[in-house]
Design a protein around this motif. Structure first.
Motif, PDB file in Angstrom:
ATOM      1  N   LEU A 133      21.532   4.735  36.664  1.00 37.90           N
ATOM      2  CA  LEU A 133      22.503   5.716  37.390  1.00 37.90           C
ATOM      3  C   LEU A 133      22.761   6.772  36.311  1.00 37.90           C
ATOM      4  N   SER A 134      23.055   8.264  36.902  1.00 39.40           N
ATOM      5  CA  SER A 134      23.380   9.067  36.128  1.00 39.40           C
ATOM      6  C   SER A 134      24.677   9.187  35.555  1.00 39.40           C
ATOM      7  N   LEU A 135      25.007  10.157  34.617  1.00 38.90           N
ATOM      8  CA  LEU A 135      26.496  10.186  33.891  1.00 38.90           C
ATOM      9  C   LEU A 135      27.387  10.322  35.307  1.00 38.90           C
ATOM     10  N   TRP A 136      27.131  11.221  36.244  1.00 37.99           N
ATOM     11  CA  TRP A 136      28.139  11.597  37.031  1.00 37.99           C
ATOM     12  C   TRP A 136      28.360  10.513  38.192  1.00 37.99           C
ATOM     13  N   THR A 181      34.703   4.747  29.717  1.00 36.33           N
ATOM     14  CA  THR A 181      33.106   4.888  30.490  1.00 36.33           C
ATOM     15  C   THR A 181      32.320   5.940  30.100  1.00 36.33           C
ATOM     16  N   LEU A 182      32.999   7.033  30.116  1.00 40.91           N
ATOM     17  CA  LEU A 182      32.324   8.370  29.948  1.00 40.91           C
ATOM     18  C   LEU A 182      31.594   8.170  28.403  1.00 40.91           C
ATOM     19  N   LEU A 183      32.564   7.774  27.349  1.00 45.44           N
ATOM     20  CA  LEU A 183      31.990   7.385  26.043  1.00 45.44           C
ATOM     21  C   LEU A 183      30.580   6.521  26.009  1.00 45.44           C
ATOM     22  N   GLY A 184      31.022   5.432  26.807  1.00 42.23           N
ATOM     23  CA  GLY A 184      29.591   4.624  26.754  1.00 42.23           C
ATOM     24  C   GLY A 184      28.619   5.148  27.381  1.00 42.23           C
ATOM     25  N   ALA A 185      28.667   5.909  28.792  1.00 44.64           N
ATOM     26  CA  ALA A 185      27.607   6.552  29.225  1.00 44.64           C
ATOM     27  C   ALA A 185      26.892   7.701  28.392  1.00 44.64           C
ATOM     28  N   LEU A 186      27.705   8.148  27.600  1.00 45.53           N
ATOM     29  CA  LEU A 186      27.215   9.190  26.565  1.00 45.53           C
ATOM     30  C   LEU A 186      26.419   8.647  25.743  1.00 45.53           C
ATOM     31  N   MET A 187      26.787   7.522  24.918  1.00 42.20           N
ATOM     32  CA  MET A 187      26.063   6.701  24.121  1.00 42.20           C
ATOM     33  C   MET A 187      24.699   6.163  24.498  1.00 42.20           C
ATOM     34  N   GLY A 188      24.738   5.735  25.846  1.00 44.35           N
ATOM     35  CA  GLY A 188      23.529   5.289  26.598  1.00 44.35           C
ATOM     36  C   GLY A 188      22.520   6.223  26.760  1.00 44.35           C
TER      37      GLY A 188
END
Length: 226
Positions: A37-40, A143-150
């Motif tokens: 899945l994308s960030l958004w 969630t945003l932090l985890g997605a950016l880290m991923g």
């Protein structure tokens, strides 16, 4: 909504639950981008679906190669419990209009548990709103932090994150296995899933397991609501 806000036991409980649950959003964000899945798309799931078990089920189906319809169906079946909470919280809160819509969106395990853990009506309402708002804010932030880290990790399969959604979902399930009935239900769902995997498309086994859980809750409503 937050009238009479003070550092009462309900507020302290709601804040502590918010922090603990919010931090877990890091895992969801990282696992979601690992599933493709994308960030958004990841942020939309946390903001709009906003129920951890359903979100992990959704990305678990997607990561396993299941269709979008199977992922949505699995997430929806697991979210049925929130409708039960909603009937209880609606009577407790007595809100109307926009607040009613907001309360419905924030009715999750944590907000319902915080409210139900209080004896005084004012404290129940206070606990619900603090937990609901706190979890929503911190869950989406982490969630945003985890997605950016991923995204920064690149190919997350190198770190084993492609199979971590299942582990995360089991982490949510484990604390609930505190009596013979939930253990029996978990074993039954696991057996149904294992038997179905060789015969049906990806994503369908979890739907069958969720359907079994929903049927169990329908025939034994008193235990399901506890």
């Amino acid at each position: 909504m937050f009238k009479g806000f003070a550092m009462t036991p309900a507020v302290r409980m709601g804040l502590s639950i918010s922090v603990a649950t919010g931090l877990y959003g890091i895992s969801f964000g990282a696992l979601s981008v690992a599933a493709g899945l994308s960030l958004w798309q990841t942020m939309a799931l946390s903001a709009l679906m906003f129920t951890g078990g359903s979100q992990f089920a959704f990305i678990g189906v997607v990561a396993g190669g299941g269709s979008g319809m199977a992922a949505v169906s699995a997430a929806s079946l697991l979210g049925v419990r929130n409708a039960i909470y909603g009937m209880q919280m609606s009577r407790l809160l007595g809100v109307k209009g926009l607040q009613r819509w907001l309360a419905a969106h924030w009715t999750i395990d944590e907000s319902a548990a915080t409210a139900s853990g209080q004896e005084d009506l004012a404290e129940q309402r206070r606990g619900f709103w603090v937990a609901g708002a706190g979890v929503f804010l911190l869950w989406n932030l982490f969630t945003l932090l985890g997605a950016l880290m991923g995204n920064a990790l690149g190919d997350t399969r190198r770190f084993g994150l492609d199979g971590a959604a299942v582990a995360a979902f089991l982490g949510l399930l484990w604390p609930r296995l505190n009596a013979r009935e939930p253990v029996a239900l978990a074993l039954g769902c696991g057996l149904v899933t294992a038997l179905a995997i060789p015969w049906v498309p990806a994503g369908v086994p979890i739907l069958l397991a969720a359907a079994l859980g929903a049927f169990w809750g329908w025939v034994r409503p008193s235990e399901a609501e506890q």
